[in-house]
Write an enzyme that holds these catalytic residues in place. Structure first.
Site, PDB file in Angstrom:
ATOM      1  N   GLN A  66     -39.884  -7.960 -50.761  1.00  0.00           N
ATOM      2  CA  GLN A  66     -40.618  -9.158 -51.192  1.00  0.00           C
ATOM      3  C   GLN A  66     -39.717 -10.184 -51.869  1.00  0.00           C
ATOM      4  O   GLN A  66     -40.166 -11.295 -52.173  1.00  0.00           O
ATOM      5  CB  GLN A  66     -41.755  -8.773 -52.137  1.00  0.00           C
ATOM      6  CG  GLN A  66     -42.869  -7.976 -51.492  1.00  0.00           C
ATOM      7  CD  GLN A  66     -43.649  -8.759 -50.456  1.00  0.00           C
ATOM      8  OE1 GLN A  66     -43.665  -9.992 -50.461  1.00  0.00           O
ATOM      9  NE2 GLN A  66     -44.315  -8.060 -49.545  1.00  0.00           N
ATOM     10  N   ASN A  89     -45.003  -5.903 -54.279  1.00  0.00           N
ATOM     11  CA  ASN A  89     -45.680  -6.564 -53.159  1.00  0.00           C
ATOM     12  C   ASN A  89     -47.107  -6.988 -53.486  1.00  0.00           C
ATOM     13  O   ASN A  89     -47.673  -7.844 -52.806  1.00  0.00           O
ATOM     14  CB  ASN A  89     -45.689  -5.651 -51.932  1.00  0.00           C
ATOM     15  CG  ASN A  89     -46.314  -4.297 -52.216  1.00  0.00           C
ATOM     16  OD1 ASN A  89     -45.842  -3.555 -53.077  1.00  0.00           O
ATOM     17  ND2 ASN A  89     -47.367  -3.958 -51.492  1.00  0.00           N
ATOM     18  N   CYS A 136     -50.638  -2.408 -45.690  1.00  0.00           N
ATOM     19  CA  CYS A 136     -50.392  -1.072 -45.154  1.00  0.00           C
ATOM     20  C   CYS A 136     -51.521  -0.105 -45.471  1.00  0.00           C
ATOM     21  O   CYS A 136     -51.658   0.927 -44.839  1.00  0.00           O
ATOM     22  CB  CYS A 136     -49.085  -0.532 -45.717  1.00  0.00           C
ATOM     23  SG  CYS A 136     -47.657  -1.565 -45.335  1.00  0.00           S
ATOM     24  N   THR A 141     -39.670  -0.119 -43.699  1.00  0.00           N
ATOM     25  CA  THR A 141     -40.158   1.267 -43.738  1.00  0.00           C
ATOM     26  C   THR A 141     -39.128   2.222 -43.151  1.00  0.00           C
ATOM     27  O   THR A 141     -38.839   3.274 -43.727  1.00  0.00           O
ATOM     28  CB  THR A 141     -41.502   1.393 -42.997  1.00  0.00           C
ATOM     29  OG1 THR A 141     -42.496   0.625 -43.690  1.00  0.00           O
ATOM     30  CG2 THR A 141     -41.957   2.847 -42.917  1.00  0.00           C
ATOM     31  N   HIS A 198     -39.791  -9.986 -41.368  1.00  0.00           N
ATOM     32  CA  HIS A 198     -41.046 -10.706 -41.183  1.00  0.00           C
ATOM     33  C   HIS A 198     -41.671 -11.183 -42.487  1.00  0.00           C
ATOM     34  O   HIS A 198     -42.682 -11.876 -42.477  1.00  0.00           O
ATOM     35  CB  HIS A 198     -42.048  -9.862 -40.387  1.00  0.00           C
ATOM     36  CG  HIS A 198     -42.664  -8.731 -41.138  1.00  0.00           C
ATOM     37  ND1 HIS A 198     -43.943  -8.789 -41.632  1.00  0.00           N
ATOM     38  CD2 HIS A 198     -42.185  -7.519 -41.467  1.00  0.00           C
ATOM     39  CE1 HIS A 198     -44.225  -7.638 -42.231  1.00  0.00           C
ATOM     40  NE2 HIS A 198     -43.174  -6.858 -42.144  1.00  0.00           N
ATOM     41  N   SER A 243     -36.975  -6.500 -44.915  1.00  0.00           N
ATOM     42  CA  SER A 243     -37.680  -6.679 -43.649  1.00  0.00           C
ATOM     43  C   SER A 243     -37.775  -8.159 -43.324  1.00  0.00           C
ATOM     44  O   SER A 243     -38.150  -8.964 -44.180  1.00  0.00           O
ATOM     45  CB  SER A 243     -39.079  -6.060 -43.744  1.00  0.00           C
ATOM     46  OG  SER A 243     -39.613  -5.807 -42.471  1.00  0.00           O
TER      47      SER A 243
END
Length: 385
Positions: free
Chosen positions: A183, A155, A327, A76, A205, A203
């Site tokens: 993703q 996603n 989200c 983000t 995680h 990202s």
């Protein structure tokens, strides 16, 4: 269920378990090696060497140069940094940004902000498959286009967009190209040179690294832009703030593991995904949302018509699945991705995303199949269907 060990976790598009090897790599930097990587003393220098190694691992995963990787708190922040940085550093008369209606909210909401400050944003539609029709892009792109932003893997549906072809079109008109690869990274090969991409965000995680760490790739030949965060000048002035040392080191380790595991994980996870999907599609009326060929191997988004997905998810109890992006999990509205693909609101509300990881087992999948079928059968004979 009283402990997390009793959960069957099939929501890996939201976040993943941190790999045990990554945890072991991180622990020393949460305890005895807790120094600041920017410090000039011997501990800081030692830690900085680990940061350099981690950056190299990330770059190797992308087939990029280490200097082209900038660490952020996640995708983000990377999206906001890139999109806002490009437009505020723009010294041309290009005022158009092109994106897609099925993008993640981090892209869509940032684009809405850019509209408010005077930029012309075009939100392209997608086909029923979720794929972008390249002819739609060709209709609107011009010499006024500054940037095209299209996600590599969706996603919610796992649909893979033809980024290489999209980039070629963008560059033909002198536009920059950015992709949200959140993703995709860690699951399929992402070669920035092959894609010829200008910017890419990711990202950690999403592929077994800790939360709170991610970053962006910037082609060294592309436009340099003003940072989103000013301050201490870390990350060569591109992202100020004390570096998240454990996060960066964990991300680097995850990239190292991924390089060695990708093909093996793909085979085993896809086998489980196909088992789950094929069995659930025997439920009357059930169908897959999105293109079944051009998609990531760990995601299956299935619509169970006339079933309220929220009720089904609650009744699944210890089985963790999703009915859209995490989200927006608190918003009572249909998935913008599914409705953009032509689903009715009713069918969008009847859809569930199953997203698997390397940690899932066949017994978990078989149990999930059994429970979903049992609950849907109950719902169809009750007032909830």
């Amino acid at each position: 269920m009283s402990t997390s060990q009793n959960y069957i976790y099939l929501d890996n598009a939201s976040t993943t378990k941190v790999d045990d090897e990554v945890i072991r790599e991180i622990i020393p930097y949460l305890s005895e090696l807790y120094g600041n990587s920017s410090s000039a003393h011997s501990l800081g220098v030692e830690i900085n060497k680990k940061i350099v190694k981690a950056r190299g691992n990330v770059a190797k995963l992308f087939n990029s140069e280490p200097k082209e990787i900038t660490f952020t708190s996640g995708a983000t922040e990377a999206i906001n940094t890139t999109l806002k940085g490009i437009v505020t550093s723009n010294r041309t008369k290009r005022i158009q940004i092109i994106t897609v209606k099925t993008e993640h909210s981090a892209v869509l909401d940032t684009c809405k902000y850019l509209e408010e400050i005077g930029f012309d944003v075009v939100y392209l539609p997608v086909l029923k498959s979720g794929l972008l029709d390249l002819n739609e892009l060709k209709k609107v792109i011009s010499e006024k286009t500054l940037l095209v932003s299209v996600m590599l893997v969706n996603n919610e549906t796992g649909v893979i967009q033809p980024i290489k072809e999209i980039t070629k079109i963008a560059h033909q008109f002198g536009a920059l190209m950015m992709t949200d690869a959140t993703q995709a990274v860690g699951k399929i090969p992402v070669d920035v040179k092959d894609l010829n991409i200008d910017y890419l965000v990711f990202s950690g995680h999403k592929f077994y690294a800790p939360k709170g760490i991610g970053g962006y790739y910037q082609n060294s030949q592309s436009l340099n832009f003003q940072p989103l965060l000013h301050g201490g000048g870390q990350e060569k002035g591109k992202r100020s703030g004390t570096l998240n040392v454990p996060g960066v080191i964990g991300l680097g380790k995850s990239c190292e593991i991924t390089i060695n595991e990708t093909e093996r994980n793909k085979s085993s996870v896809q086998e489980l995904r196909d088992l789950l999907e094929n069995e659930l599609l025997t439920i009357e009326g059930a169908f897959v949302n999105g293109d079944r060929e051009n998609r990531i191997y760990n995601i299956s988004n299935i619509c169970f018509p006339h079933i309220d997905a929220d009720i089904l998810i609650k009744m699944l109890d210890n089985i963790c699945v999703s009915n859209g992006s995490a989200c927006h999990s608190e918003l009572i509205e249909p998935s913008h991705v599914l409705t953009a693909m032509g689903l009715s609101n009713k069918n969008a509300f009847s859809s569930i995303r199953f997203s698997l990881s390397k940690y899932n087992t066949e017994s978990e999948i078989l149990y999930t199949i059994k429970k979903v079928k049992e609950i849907i059968s109950q719902l169809k004979t009750s007032n909830y269907a």
